[in-house]
Design an enzyme around this catalytic site. Structure first.
Site, PDB file in Angstrom:
ATOM      1  N   ARG A   1      44.976 -64.665  75.331  1.00 51.90           N
ATOM      2  CA  ARG A   1      43.901 -63.658  75.231  1.00 51.90           C
ATOM      3  C   ARG A   1      42.706 -64.125  74.413  1.00 51.90           C
ATOM      4  O   ARG A   1      41.621 -63.541  74.545  1.00 51.90           O
ATOM      5  CB  ARG A   1      44.453 -62.361  74.635  1.00 51.90           C
ATOM      6  CG  ARG A   1      45.243 -61.573  75.623  1.00 51.90           C
ATOM      7  CD  ARG A   1      45.621 -60.195  75.109  1.00 51.90           C
ATOM      8  NE  ARG A   1      46.396 -59.539  76.142  1.00 51.90           N
ATOM      9  CZ  ARG A   1      47.284 -58.571  75.930  1.00 51.90           C
ATOM     10  NH1 ARG A   1      47.478 -58.119  74.693  1.00 51.90           N
ATOM     11  NH2 ARG A   1      47.950 -58.043  76.933  1.00 51.90           N
TER      12      ARG A   1
ATOM     13  N   GLN B   1      58.355 -56.908  68.268  1.00 47.74           N
ATOM     14  CA  GLN B   1      59.355 -57.203  69.299  1.00 47.74           C
ATOM     15  C   GLN B   1      60.525 -57.978  68.701  1.00 47.74           C
ATOM     16  O   GLN B   1      61.687 -57.691  68.988  1.00 47.74           O
ATOM     17  CB  GLN B   1      58.718 -57.981  70.455  1.00 47.74           C
ATOM     18  CG  GLN B   1      57.714 -57.136  71.236  1.00 47.74           C
ATOM     19  CD  GLN B   1      57.011 -57.900  72.337  1.00 47.74           C
ATOM     20  OE1 GLN B   1      57.282 -59.076  72.573  1.00 47.74           O
ATOM     21  NE2 GLN B   1      56.079 -57.235  73.010  1.00 47.74           N
TER      22      GLN B   1
ATOM     23  N   LYS C   1      53.533 -47.041  75.639  1.00 50.19           N
ATOM     24  CA  LYS C   1      54.403 -48.037  76.277  1.00 50.19           C
ATOM     25  C   LYS C   1      55.543 -48.453  75.334  1.00 50.19           C
ATOM     26  O   LYS C   1      56.702 -48.525  75.750  1.00 50.19           O
ATOM     27  CB  LYS C   1      53.557 -49.245  76.695  1.00 50.19           C
ATOM     28  CG  LYS C   1      54.329 -50.375  77.344  1.00 50.19           C
ATOM     29  CD  LYS C   1      53.440 -51.248  78.194  1.00 50.19           C
ATOM     30  CE  LYS C   1      52.437 -52.096  77.449  1.00 50.19           C
ATOM     31  NZ  LYS C   1      53.027 -53.195  76.644  1.00 50.19           N
TER      32      LYS C   1
ATOM     33  N   ASP D   1      46.966 -55.545  70.302  1.00 54.55           N
ATOM     34  CA  ASP D   1      46.632 -55.533  71.732  1.00 54.55           C
ATOM     35  C   ASP D   1      45.178 -55.109  71.996  1.00 54.55           C
ATOM     36  O   ASP D   1      44.761 -55.047  73.156  1.00 54.55           O
ATOM     37  CB  ASP D   1      47.571 -54.573  72.478  1.00 54.55           C
ATOM     38  CG  ASP D   1      49.015 -55.054  72.452  1.00 54.55           C
ATOM     39  OD1 ASP D   1      49.244 -56.268  72.262  1.00 54.55           O
ATOM     40  OD2 ASP D   1      49.913 -54.212  72.623  1.00 54.55           O
TER      41      ASP D   1
END
Ligand SMILES: O=C(O)C1=C[C@@H](OP(=O)(O)O)[C@@H](O)[C@H](O)C1
Ligand SMILES: C=C(OP(=O)(O)O)C(=O)O
Length: 437
Positions: free
Chosen positions: A343, A162, A14, A312
């Site tokens: 999360r 990011q 991704k 992740d």
């Protein structure tokens, strides 16, 4: 509990897929991409790059072509850019939009609208762009890009690929050298791809982190991109095969960039029967096959320094830890609170609903492993989070009673075909595995 057997490939990475579309749009010439992830997150980036003037075409499944506009050549979008569920698309795009003399408005789904954007707004404001957002720096966000963006010199306050990438993407359009200091090394796909498209990037190791310098206003030249299988997606069939007795699977062509492989190192520490075969370099990224066999696991202590290389993967690691013998501790998980869901809370609730004891101590999570299959039987609330949904379904595969998720739709953001692929592995021996709502 039918064993999982067979050989599979998982969808494309991704992170690399988003970047391939964005760099293709900034390059001169036509970029061919193979193995592009056709999940909803990446498709949002494809639509956004079209809205910014690039030609983006699907030639065949996974095979895409992008005709770029050159660095600084993106045009003003006619409408709002909707980045759906994708934090990566939204934050990287902020870097691009901030450094073009255009006005844009960005939004996303309810999950993305709840996620912090101040982490990119702050550094990008210093390049001369102006932002107006909802309270707390949440989307929707209006951006007035800088006509002559200044090069940034920025030290990341959080370990985030990011944010690093947003600053570097803005730096492409700035005259002079952009410098980013990251205290902990994070995934370096942006740096790799910048070089692949012809930019000059210097990277120096500094402690656990890195100093990255980019020379601004390069001419990026279209270059072919081969997208490897996503290690973050491979994590789900991998853990399922470790947990369901009698399983033996091979996952082909998985990206093994060392800044992404923290989960594999952790599972090996837990005693997993995981080996690597046919390791090779493809398009500048390390790739290999994973060979996985079921077996007993022991508890593990994951240091905070390892978090960026598996950020992740904690929901699915928690599922593995539930089966392991002993109490596992995962340290320094504060960033998990600002993903598609909180999360830390969602993972704890997922395990608790299925009979596994979990404690949260500050930013650490402790999982009380049962040394075998957990009871299961719970109904898991997924909070628009694909990784919580897939982790719950894998938990159900290895549990004594089936697990139900409230919503499987978000799996499409990163892992289209997840249920069919998992059911195919189980179907090799007869039976059916996962059936998300
Ligand atoms: O740069 C990227 O492609 C990503 C970086 C990580 O986010 P952060 O930068 O917020 O850690 C990760 O969680 C996300 O799935 C993809
Ligand atoms: C955090 C994730 O993605 P993003 O930040 O792009 O929404 C993820 O895929 O787990």
């Amino acid at each position: 509990m039918a064993p999982l057997t067979g050989t599979i490939a998982v969808p494309g990475d991704k992170s690399i897929s988003h970047r391939a579309l964005m760099f293709g749009a900034l390059a001169v010439g036509t970029t061919r991409i193979s193995g592009l992830l056709e999940g909803e997150d990446v498709l949002r980036t494809a639509v956004a790059m079209r809205a910014l003037g690039a030609e983006v075409t699907q030639l065949a499944p996974g095979a895409w072509e992008v005709s770029g506009r050159g660095v600084g050549g993106l045009v003003e979008p006619a409408d709002v850019l909707d980045m759906g569920n994708s934090g990566t698309a939204a934050r990287l795009l902020c870097g691009l939009l901030a450094a073009h003399p255009i006005f844009s408005v960005m939004t996303g789904d309810a999950s993305l609208r709840g996620r912090p954007m101040k982490r990119v707004i702050d550094p990008l404001s210093a390049c001369g762009a102006r932002f107006a957002s909802r309270a707390g720096g949440r989307l929707p966000l209006a951006i007035e890009g800088a006509a002559e963006p200044l090069p940034l010199d920025y030290r990341l306050p959080v370990a985030s690929a990011q944010v690093k990438s947003a600053v570097l993407l803005a730096g492409l359009c700035a005259r002079g050298t952009t410098r980013v200091v990251e205290p902990e090394a994070t995934r370096d796909h942006t740096e790799n791809m910048l070089r692949h498209f012809g930019a000059t990037v210097r990277v120096a190791i500094e402690g656990h982190g890195r100093v990255i310098e980019l020379d601004g206003q390069p001419e990026l030249i279209a270059a072919p991109v081969v997208v490897p299988g996503d290690p973050s997606s491979a994590a789900f069939p991998l853990v399922a095969a470790l947990l369901v007795p009698g399983s033996a699977i091979r996952i082909g062509g998985v990206g093994l960039n060392p800044l992404r492989t923290g989960l594999f190192a952790t599972l090996l520490e837990m005693g997993a029967d995981l080996t690597f075969a046919d390791e090779r370099l493809e398009g500048g990224e390390r790739v290999g096959d994973l060979l996985v066999r079921a077996g007993a696991l022991r508890a593990v202590d994951v240091p905070a320094a390892r978090v960026p290389s598996m950020v992740d993967e904690f929901p699915i690691l928690a599922v593995a830890a539930a089966h392991a013998m002993g109490i596992s501790r995962f340290r320094g998980l504060g960033e998990l609170r600002v993903k598609e869901s909180d999360r830390l809370a969602a993972t704890a609730a997922l395990l608790t609903a299925n009979g596994i004891r979990v404690e949260i101590e500050g930013d650490d999570m402790l999982v009380h492993g049962l040394g075998g299959p957990p009871p299961g039987g719970g109904r898991v609330v997924t909070h628009m989070d694909h990784r919580i949904a897939m982790s719950a379904l894998v938990l159900g595969l290895g549990a004594r009673a089936p697990v139900v998720v409230d919503d499987g739709a978000f799996i499409e953001t990163s892992f289209p075909g997840f249920s069919d692929l998992m059911n195919g592995l189980v179907g090799n021996g007869g039976g059916s595995a996962v059936a998300p709502a």
